[in-house]
Write a protein that holds these residues in place. Sequence first.
Motif, PDB file in Angstrom:
ATOM      1  N   ARG A 110     -11.961 -12.176  -4.356  1.00  0.00           N
ATOM      2  CA  ARG A 110     -10.908 -12.343  -3.176  1.00  0.00           C
ATOM      3  C   ARG A 110      -9.617 -11.547  -3.787  1.00  0.00           C
ATOM      4  O   ARG A 110      -8.787 -10.878  -3.209  1.00  0.00           O
ATOM      5  CB  ARG A 110     -10.461 -13.827  -3.130  1.00  0.00           C
ATOM      6  N   GLU A 111      -9.322 -11.794  -5.235  1.00  0.00           N
ATOM      7  CA  GLU A 111      -8.119 -10.866  -5.735  1.00  0.00           C
ATOM      8  C   GLU A 111      -8.440  -9.349  -5.614  1.00  0.00           C
ATOM      9  O   GLU A 111      -7.594  -8.717  -5.360  1.00  0.00           O
ATOM     10  CB  GLU A 111      -8.113 -11.446  -6.935  1.00  0.00           C
ATOM     11  N   ALA A 112      -9.920  -9.034  -5.760  1.00  0.00           N
ATOM     12  CA  ALA A 112     -10.007  -7.513  -5.769  1.00  0.00           C
ATOM     13  C   ALA A 112      -9.511  -6.893  -4.165  1.00  0.00           C
ATOM     14  O   ALA A 112      -9.208  -6.062  -4.019  1.00  0.00           O
ATOM     15  CB  ALA A 112     -11.595  -7.461  -5.970  1.00  0.00           C
ATOM     16  N   VAL A 113     -10.035  -8.000  -3.404  1.00  0.00           N
ATOM     17  CA  VAL A 113      -9.893  -7.537  -1.774  1.00  0.00           C
ATOM     18  C   VAL A 113      -8.361  -7.470  -1.595  1.00  0.00           C
ATOM     19  O   VAL A 113      -8.137  -6.345  -0.856  1.00  0.00           O
ATOM     20  CB  VAL A 113     -10.531  -8.610  -0.973  1.00  0.00           C
ATOM     21  N   ALA A 161     -15.002  -0.098   0.872  1.00  0.00           N
ATOM     22  CA  ALA A 161     -14.899  -1.030  -0.057  1.00  0.00           C
ATOM     23  C   ALA A 161     -14.669  -2.424   0.226  1.00  0.00           C
ATOM     24  O   ALA A 161     -15.176  -3.353  -0.113  1.00  0.00           O
ATOM     25  CB  ALA A 161     -13.997  -0.502  -1.044  1.00  0.00           C
ATOM     26  N   ILE A 162     -13.492  -2.419   1.025  1.00  0.00           N
ATOM     27  CA  ILE A 162     -13.034  -3.775   1.732  1.00  0.00           C
ATOM     28  C   ILE A 162     -14.298  -4.499   2.237  1.00  0.00           C
ATOM     29  O   ILE A 162     -14.351  -5.814   1.991  1.00  0.00           O
ATOM     30  CB  ILE A 162     -11.678  -3.628   2.351  1.00  0.00           C
ATOM     31  N   THR A 219      -6.045  -6.696  -3.750  1.00  0.00           N
ATOM     32  CA  THR A 219      -5.547  -5.558  -4.343  1.00  0.00           C
ATOM     33  C   THR A 219      -5.792  -4.241  -3.849  1.00  0.00           C
ATOM     34  O   THR A 219      -5.013  -3.356  -3.637  1.00  0.00           O
ATOM     35  CB  THR A 219      -6.311  -5.499  -5.801  1.00  0.00           C
ATOM     36  N   ILE A 220      -7.169  -4.153  -3.269  1.00  0.00           N
ATOM     37  CA  ILE A 220      -7.398  -3.111  -2.536  1.00  0.00           C
ATOM     38  C   ILE A 220      -6.697  -2.853  -1.086  1.00  0.00           C
ATOM     39  O   ILE A 220      -6.255  -1.641  -0.617  1.00  0.00           O
ATOM     40  CB  ILE A 220      -9.108  -2.984  -2.289  1.00  0.00           C
ATOM     41  N   ARG A 221      -6.416  -4.076  -0.429  1.00  0.00           N
ATOM     42  CA  ARG A 221      -5.881  -3.740   0.818  1.00  0.00           C
ATOM     43  C   ARG A 221      -4.468  -3.728   0.379  1.00  0.00           C
ATOM     44  O   ARG A 221      -3.929  -2.594   1.310  1.00  0.00           O
ATOM     45  CB  ARG A 221      -5.726  -5.714   1.623  1.00  0.00           C
ATOM     46  N   ARG A 281      -0.769   1.223   1.217  1.00  0.00           N
ATOM     47  CA  ARG A 281       0.460   2.297   0.436  1.00  0.00           C
ATOM     48  C   ARG A 281      -0.124   3.587   0.804  1.00  0.00           C
ATOM     49  O   ARG A 281       0.671   4.591   0.496  1.00  0.00           O
ATOM     50  CB  ARG A 281       0.447   1.962  -0.858  1.00  0.00           C
ATOM     51  N   ILE A 282      -1.489   3.777   1.274  1.00  0.00           N
ATOM     52  CA  ILE A 282      -1.710   5.376   1.142  1.00  0.00           C
ATOM     53  C   ILE A 282      -1.485   5.841   2.631  1.00  0.00           C
ATOM     54  O   ILE A 282      -1.995   5.176   3.629  1.00  0.00           O
ATOM     55  CB  ILE A 282      -3.266   5.351   0.881  1.00  0.00           C
ATOM     56  N   GLY A 283      -0.505   6.598   2.830  1.00  0.00           N
ATOM     57  CA  GLY A 283      -0.041   7.034   4.260  1.00  0.00           C
ATOM     58  C   GLY A 283      -0.562   8.414   4.330  1.00  0.00           C
ATOM     59  O   GLY A 283      -0.620   9.084   3.324  1.00  0.00           O
ATOM     60  N   ARG A 284      -0.189   9.151   5.462  1.00  0.00           N
ATOM     61  CA  ARG A 284      -0.492  10.433   5.888  1.00  0.00           C
ATOM     62  C   ARG A 284       0.948  11.173   5.743  1.00  0.00           C
ATOM     63  O   ARG A 284       2.135  10.302   6.246  1.00  0.00           O
ATOM     64  CB  ARG A 284      -0.769  10.583   7.214  1.00  0.00           C
ATOM     65  N   SER A 285       0.979  12.296   5.457  1.00  0.00           N
ATOM     66  CA  SER A 285       2.113  12.965   5.564  1.00  0.00           C
ATOM     67  C   SER A 285       3.250  12.380   4.805  1.00  0.00           C
ATOM     68  O   SER A 285       4.365  11.722   5.319  1.00  0.00           O
ATOM     69  CB  SER A 285       2.710  13.384   7.129  1.00  0.00           C
TER      70      SER A 285
END
Length: 336
Positions: free
Chosen positions: A313-316, A275-276, A318-320, A325-329
């Motif tokens: 640019r604001e959407a980019v 998406a980015i 936000t998604i970044r 914040r999505i991490g493993r374990s």
Amino acid sequence: MRTAGRDVIVVAASAGGVEPLRTVLSGLPPDLPAALLVVLHVPPQSSSVLANILDRAGPLKAAPAENAEPVRPGRVYVARPDHHLLLHGGRTRLSRGPRQNGHRPAADPLFMSAALDAGPRAAAVVLSGTLDDGAKGCEVIDRYGGAVAVQDCAECAFPGMPRAAVSAVPDATILPVREIAAWIQQQSRTPVSTEDHVYNGDMEKEIALFLREVPALTDPDGDLIAFSCPECGGPIYEQEGAAAPRFICRVGHAWSRDSMIDAQSDSVERALWVAIQRLEERLRVLERMRRSAADRGQYLSSSYFQDEEQRTREAVETIRLLQSRIGRSGDTLLSG
């Protein structure tokens, strides 16, 4: 009928597990009346040197497992990269069957096959590693009358696997790694009864998937739920377990609770990166359109493209932020 002791010892480790494996092997005697089958999570393309490391660690002969090799006492059989290691009919079996908990080789297929093949003659050891591969296998080993020991979490580099094994088998023996070799010797010389046979058709059907020469789709037991398999995208069935549910697809990919969350995090992260990339491409298109409109004196169109640039640019951003914040374990956004 009673046997002289548990003569099938299955061992699993992952991150931080090589040194504990060496410690365990260094404490075992050359006349150990049991065979060890070892799984360490390794990348599929790796040329694993684990067998050589373990061969030098102690007096027992360690080597990469061969298919259909008779399992003999005093030997260490090491899973090969990108192959599950199983026990069937007293022989090793190598399989490129479906990944389990995102791994091949994985601990659960080895442990479950050992329980089916050896029953109470099997003992399981879980060493340092992330997430929870091996927990379901320990539950099955225990149910079939086998014994379970785990490395003390306090000394593990990564305590996830031992902690999950204890959650699945609360009566599991918890030991510092330097004492596990003595526990294995004790288990190998403690007589066990093999009279009580536990039959589990579902488990036998699942292990049979790995023994087939040609893969085949099955309809797993359990409830069909609104999840998709992170590995193949197929439908997922939920199976209840003693400690936590387990998820399996028609191909045979199986996931514990933690490994499912971890794999879904990976899938979402990949989707966010796509998406980015697409939004950044849109930014470049809009910028080009805005400049072209301005050069032609089309100020209304130029203003429109500028507004779209700002929103994109604001959407980019936000998604970044979400992607970071999505991490493993330890994913908090997806597991809540």
